[in-house]
Scaffold this motif. Sequence first.
Motif, PDB file in Angstrom:
ATOM      1  N   PHE A 212       0.847  -1.185   0.000  1.00 35.05           N
ATOM      2  CA  PHE A 212       0.000   0.000   0.000  1.00 35.05           C
ATOM      3  C   PHE A 212       0.887   1.241   0.000  1.00 35.05           C
ATOM      4  N   GLU A 239      -0.905  -0.285  -4.287  1.00 36.72           N
ATOM      5  CA  GLU A 239      -2.221   0.346  -4.359  1.00 36.72           C
ATOM      6  C   GLU A 239      -2.249   1.590  -3.468  1.00 36.72           C
ATOM      7  N   VAL A 246      -8.463   3.930   3.612  1.00 37.60           N
ATOM      8  CA  VAL A 246      -7.818   2.648   3.866  1.00 37.60           C
ATOM      9  C   VAL A 246      -8.337   1.985   5.135  1.00 37.60           C
ATOM     10  N   PRO A 250      -9.891  -2.055   2.718  1.00 39.39           N
ATOM     11  CA  PRO A 250      -8.481  -2.420   2.509  1.00 39.39           C
ATOM     12  C   PRO A 250      -7.738  -2.818   3.778  1.00 39.39           C
ATOM     13  N   VAL A 260       4.060  -1.106   3.678  1.00 40.14           N
ATOM     14  CA  VAL A 260       3.283   0.120   3.545  1.00 40.14           C
ATOM     15  C   VAL A 260       4.242   1.305   3.465  1.00 40.14           C
TER      16      VAL A 260
END
Length: 344
Positions: A212, A239, A246, A250, A260
């Motif tokens: 992410f 993404e 989020v 997600p 992340v």
Amino acid sequence: MVTDILDMATLMRRETLETPERIAEMLTRNAGSYAALGARLRASPPPVVVTCARGSSDHAATYGKYLIETLVGVPVASAAPSVASVFDADVSAARALVLAVSQSGRSPDLLASVGAYAGSGALVAALVNDETSPLAERVDVALPLAAGPETSVAATKSCIAAMVGLAAITAAWSEDAILADALAALPQALDRAVNADWSAAIEPLRDVSQMFVIGRGYGFGIAQECALKFKETCAIQAEPFSAAEVRHGPMAIVRDGFPVLALATSDSAGDDVELVASEFAGRGASVLLAHAGKAGLLPAEAAHPAIEPILMLASFYGLVEQLARARGRNPDQPPFLSKVTRTL
């Protein structure tokens, strides 16, 4: 093969390093045009702004949306080019401001969309790098990005130039002296940003396949752009998400070790990015945080909150170029992609 890629000086890196000089040139060259457009918009305020762009240019447009909506107060919407190019539908946009953003200025669907809006009575301004392009010739106001030739398929300096151009339009329109001063200081700050060392993120990301990228507010557009660059140069399914969005669906797929990248500005939106990054870390995620003005793994310089995303993106481009090479890939030539995408 891998050794050859690691040893070569890529076009992507060269073009990233050109950015500070190109931005200084663009701001000087277009100063009068930004001021004139700002005065025109104050004299006849548009009821809405419509952005028209794809890819990295659309991510710059997302950044511009937050600037215009927060500093001017006019709503901004993103055009769907297929409305004109595929469906041949009429648009009603009298008195609207249309901001077309493009490196090449040659994509047929972009040109069709611009033509439809112009035909409906909109004022169309283009931030375009190729000054000989059809886009530059067909709009009311052409604002050159002045980034120079960009050969690497992965856009860098042209995307940053588009972001800076949108910030300059917003500063002129809103007569925001603080933002104008921050833009004047930007080339020097960019020189530091393109040379910032984000290599600490290479090992954590060397072998990942999914991740992410988190931003919010002024930083959401660069989260989108970073995710795209991870995909096209490193083959990582990255993404982008808002720190708010989020927290919905997600969040469920974040597990122990899930990577992340969190990009936090120094305002309240950035504080929320830091908070969600902390929540992810508490669940065992591998969090890489850049927080403007705070010491951390990824150094990010404090500036005007609207300028900080530009600086972080400049540093990120250095990281993703290195990461691509570390993964045995050539960031200048992503498979199946070309510099100009002629979508219909």
